[in-house]
Scaffold this motif. Sequence first.
Motif, PDB file in Angstrom:
ATOM      1  N   MET A   1       0.856  -1.185   0.000  1.00 35.97           N
ATOM      2  CA  MET A   1       0.000   0.000   0.000  1.00 35.97           C
ATOM      3  C   MET A   1       0.896   1.239   0.000  1.00 35.97           C
ATOM      4  O   MET A   1       1.733   1.386   0.878  1.00 35.97           O
ATOM      5  CB  MET A   1      -0.873  -0.018   1.259  1.00 35.97           C
ATOM      6  N   PRO A   2       0.729   2.104  -0.967  1.00 34.20           N
ATOM      7  CA  PRO A   2       1.586   3.293  -1.010  1.00 34.20           C
ATOM      8  C   PRO A   2       1.223   4.287   0.089  1.00 34.20           C
ATOM      9  O   PRO A   2       0.166   4.202   0.705  1.00 34.20           O
ATOM     10  CB  PRO A   2       1.293   3.882  -2.390  1.00 34.20           C
ATOM     11  N   VAL A   3       2.126   5.226   0.302  1.00 36.00           N
ATOM     12  CA  VAL A   3       1.871   6.304   1.255  1.00 36.00           C
ATOM     13  C   VAL A   3       0.922   7.302   0.595  1.00 36.00           C
ATOM     14  O   VAL A   3       1.134   7.721  -0.540  1.00 36.00           O
ATOM     15  CB  VAL A   3       3.194   6.991   1.664  1.00 36.00           C
ATOM     16  N   THR A   4      -0.124   7.684   1.303  1.00 34.09           N
ATOM     17  CA  THR A   4      -1.124   8.612   0.782  1.00 34.09           C
ATOM     18  C   THR A   4      -0.881  10.004   1.343  1.00 34.09           C
ATOM     19  O   THR A   4      -0.698  10.169   2.547  1.00 34.09           O
ATOM     20  CB  THR A   4      -2.547   8.148   1.199  1.00 34.09           C
ATOM     21  N   LYS A   5      -0.875  11.008   0.465  1.00 37.78           N
ATOM     22  CA  LYS A   5      -0.788  12.396   0.926  1.00 37.78           C
ATOM     23  C   LYS A   5      -2.164  12.792   1.442  1.00 37.78           C
ATOM     24  O   LYS A   5      -3.176  12.576   0.777  1.00 37.78           O
ATOM     25  CB  LYS A   5      -0.397  13.327  -0.225  1.00 37.78           C
ATOM     26  N   ALA A   6      -2.196  13.360   2.633  1.00 37.62           N
ATOM     27  CA  ALA A   6      -3.464  13.763   3.236  1.00 37.62           C
ATOM     28  C   ALA A   6      -3.412  15.239   3.608  1.00 37.62           C
ATOM     29  O   ALA A   6      -2.339  15.788   3.876  1.00 37.62           O
ATOM     30  CB  ALA A   6      -3.748  12.925   4.473  1.00 37.62           C
ATOM     31  N   THR A   7      -4.576  15.868   3.603  1.00 37.15           N
ATOM     32  CA  THR A   7      -4.691  17.276   3.995  1.00 37.15           C
ATOM     33  C   THR A   7      -5.818  17.387   5.021  1.00 37.15           C
ATOM     34  O   THR A   7      -6.519  16.407   5.293  1.00 37.15           O
ATOM     35  CB  THR A   7      -5.036  18.162   2.784  1.00 37.15           C
ATOM     36  N   ASP A   8      -6.011  18.583   5.547  1.00 35.73           N
ATOM     37  CA  ASP A   8      -7.124  18.797   6.480  1.00 35.73           C
ATOM     38  C   ASP A   8      -8.452  18.380   5.864  1.00 35.73           C
ATOM     39  O   ASP A   8      -9.344  17.899   6.557  1.00 35.73           O
ATOM     40  CB  ASP A   8      -7.199  20.265   6.905  1.00 35.73           C
ATOM     41  N   ALA A   9      -8.580  18.532   4.541  1.00 34.85           N
ATOM     42  CA  ALA A   9      -9.845  18.239   3.857  1.00 34.85           C
ATOM     43  C   ALA A   9     -10.237  16.768   3.941  1.00 34.85           C
ATOM     44  O   ALA A   9     -11.422  16.452   4.051  1.00 34.85           O
ATOM     45  CB  ALA A   9      -9.757  18.673   2.391  1.00 34.85           C
ATOM     46  N   ASP A  10      -9.248  15.857   3.909  1.00 36.80           N
ATOM     47  CA  ASP A  10      -9.595  14.435   3.909  1.00 36.80           C
ATOM     48  C   ASP A  10      -9.037  13.645   5.089  1.00 36.80           C
ATOM     49  O   ASP A  10      -9.285  12.457   5.214  1.00 36.80           O
ATOM     50  CB  ASP A  10      -9.150  13.789   2.599  1.00 36.80           C
ATOM     51  N   PHE A  11      -8.337  14.295   5.987  1.00 37.37           N
ATOM     52  CA  PHE A  11      -7.664  13.601   7.087  1.00 37.37           C
ATOM     53  C   PHE A  11      -8.647  12.842   7.976  1.00 37.37           C
ATOM     54  O   PHE A  11      -8.471  11.647   8.244  1.00 37.37           O
ATOM     55  CB  PHE A  11      -6.841  14.599   7.916  1.00 37.37           C
ATOM     56  N   GLN A  12      -9.698  13.500   8.425  1.00 39.54           N
ATOM     57  CA  GLN A  12     -10.670  12.875   9.327  1.00 39.54           C
ATOM     58  C   GLN A  12     -11.343  11.674   8.653  1.00 39.54           C
ATOM     59  O   GLN A  12     -11.520  10.624   9.269  1.00 39.54           O
ATOM     60  CB  GLN A  12     -11.705  13.903   9.783  1.00 39.54           C
ATOM     61  N   THR A  13     -11.675  11.816   7.377  1.00 32.07           N
ATOM     62  CA  THR A  13     -12.300  10.718   6.640  1.00 32.07           C
ATOM     63  C   THR A  13     -11.354   9.520   6.552  1.00 32.07           C
ATOM     64  O   THR A  13     -11.774   8.372   6.721  1.00 32.07           O
ATOM     65  CB  THR A  13     -12.694  11.184   5.227  1.00 32.07           C
ATOM     66  N   LEU A  14     -10.079   9.773   6.295  1.00 35.36           N
ATOM     67  CA  LEU A  14      -9.098   8.690   6.223  1.00 35.36           C
ATOM     68  C   LEU A  14      -8.957   7.970   7.561  1.00 35.36           C
ATOM     69  O   LEU A  14      -8.817   6.750   7.611  1.00 35.36           O
ATOM     70  CB  LEU A  14      -7.742   9.223   5.748  1.00 35.36           C
ATOM     71  N   LEU A  15      -9.013   8.729   8.662  1.00 37.11           N
ATOM     72  CA  LEU A  15      -8.948   8.108   9.993  1.00 37.11           C
ATOM     73  C   LEU A  15     -10.179   7.238  10.249  1.00 37.11           C
ATOM     74  O   LEU A  15     -10.080   6.161  10.833  1.00 37.11           O
ATOM     75  CB  LEU A  15      -8.845   9.168  11.094  1.00 37.11           C
ATOM     76  N   GLU A  16     -11.334   7.723   9.820  1.00 35.64           N
ATOM     77  CA  GLU A  16     -12.587   7.016  10.084  1.00 35.64           C
ATOM     78  C   GLU A  16     -12.773   5.779   9.197  1.00 35.64           C
ATOM     79  O   GLU A  16     -13.458   4.842   9.586  1.00 35.64           O
ATOM     80  CB  GLU A  16     -13.773   7.964   9.905  1.00 35.64           C
ATOM     81  N   THR A  17     -12.163   5.771   8.012  1.00 31.19           N
ATOM     82  CA  THR A  17     -12.379   4.666   7.078  1.00 31.19           C
ATOM     83  C   THR A  17     -11.251   3.623   7.106  1.00 31.19           C
ATOM     84  O   THR A  17     -11.306   2.644   6.369  1.00 31.19           O
ATOM     85  CB  THR A  17     -12.554   5.179   5.635  1.00 31.19           C
ATOM     86  N   ASN A  18     -10.254   3.824   7.945  1.00 33.07           N
ATOM     87  CA  ASN A  18      -9.158   2.864   8.093  1.00 33.07           C
ATOM     88  C   ASN A  18      -8.974   2.550   9.581  1.00 33.07           C
ATOM     89  O   ASN A  18      -8.871   3.468  10.393  1.00 33.07           O
ATOM     90  CB  ASN A  18      -7.858   3.440   7.526  1.00 33.07           C
ATOM     91  N   ASP A  19      -8.944   1.270   9.927  1.00 34.91           N
ATOM     92  CA  ASP A  19      -8.815   0.876  11.334  1.00 34.91           C
ATOM     93  C   ASP A  19      -7.481   1.308  11.933  1.00 34.91           C
ATOM     94  O   ASP A  19      -7.412   1.777  13.063  1.00 34.91           O
ATOM     95  CB  ASP A  19      -8.952  -0.645  11.487  1.00 34.91           C
ATOM     96  N   LYS A  20      -6.399   1.104  11.159  1.00 36.49           N
ATOM     97  CA  LYS A  20      -5.051   1.399  11.653  1.00 36.49           C
ATOM     98  C   LYS A  20      -4.378   2.388  10.712  1.00 36.49           C
ATOM     99  O   LYS A  20      -4.280   2.143   9.520  1.00 36.49           O
ATOM    100  CB  LYS A  20      -4.220   0.116  11.713  1.00 36.49           C
ATOM    101  N   VAL A  21      -3.915   3.507  11.294  1.00 37.61           N
ATOM    102  CA  VAL A  21      -3.307   4.567  10.480  1.00 37.61           C
ATOM    103  C   VAL A  21      -2.001   5.031  11.126  1.00 37.61           C
ATOM    104  O   VAL A  21      -1.937   5.253  12.331  1.00 37.61           O
ATOM    105  CB  VAL A  21      -4.271   5.780  10.341  1.00 37.61           C
ATOM    106  N   VAL A  22      -0.974   5.173  10.287  1.00 37.56           N
ATOM    107  CA  VAL A  22       0.302   5.754  10.699  1.00 37.56           C
ATOM    108  C   VAL A  22       0.459   7.062   9.929  1.00 37.56           C
ATOM    109  O   VAL A  22       0.302   7.083   8.709  1.00 37.56           O
ATOM    110  CB  VAL A  22       1.492   4.828  10.370  1.00 37.56           C
ATOM    111  N   VAL A  23       0.759   8.138  10.645  1.00 35.27           N
ATOM    112  CA  VAL A  23       0.893   9.442  10.008  1.00 35.27           C
ATOM    113  C   VAL A  23       2.307   9.977  10.207  1.00 35.27           C
ATOM    114  O   VAL A  23       2.835   9.957  11.316  1.00 35.27           O
ATOM    115  CB  VAL A  23      -0.111  10.465  10.601  1.00 35.27           C
ATOM    116  N   LYS A  24       2.890  10.441   9.096  1.00 37.69           N
ATOM    117  CA  LYS A  24       4.168  11.165   9.174  1.00 37.69           C
ATOM    118  C   LYS A  24       3.851  12.629   8.900  1.00 37.69           C
ATOM    119  O   LYS A  24       3.304  12.973   7.855  1.00 37.69           O
ATOM    120  CB  LYS A  24       5.165  10.651   8.140  1.00 37.69           C
TER     121      LYS A  24
END
Length: 105
Positions: free
Chosen positions: A1-24
């Motif tokens: 799974m590649p690293v996904t670029k996230a912004t304020d616009a989609d960050f919360q959605t990404l947290l809610e739709t994935n059980d385990k998330v690592v953020v750099k």
Amino acid sequence: MPVTKATDADFQTLLETNDKVVVKYYADWCGNCRLFSPKFKRMAEAMQEQGIKFLDVNAETSPEARKLASVTNLPFFAVFRNGELLDTVAASKEEAVAALISRLN
């Protein structure tokens, strides 16, 4: 799974739709952040079978995502489980980030 670029616009959605998330969290001017990018990508590829989502967040352009993890330094890493912050580390050593990620298991 590649690293996904996230912004304020989609960050919360990404947290809610994935059980385990690592953020750099990084900044364009941060040399250590740039040096760690290939390592982070390698870690994401090595762990793609484990269902962990890896995100890159520009700490300067995404203040809401930065506040969620109380980012103090860069690069800064955070792990989330089921949308909740589990733990963080400010480090540029691969071992420290691997130890943080192991908290998700």
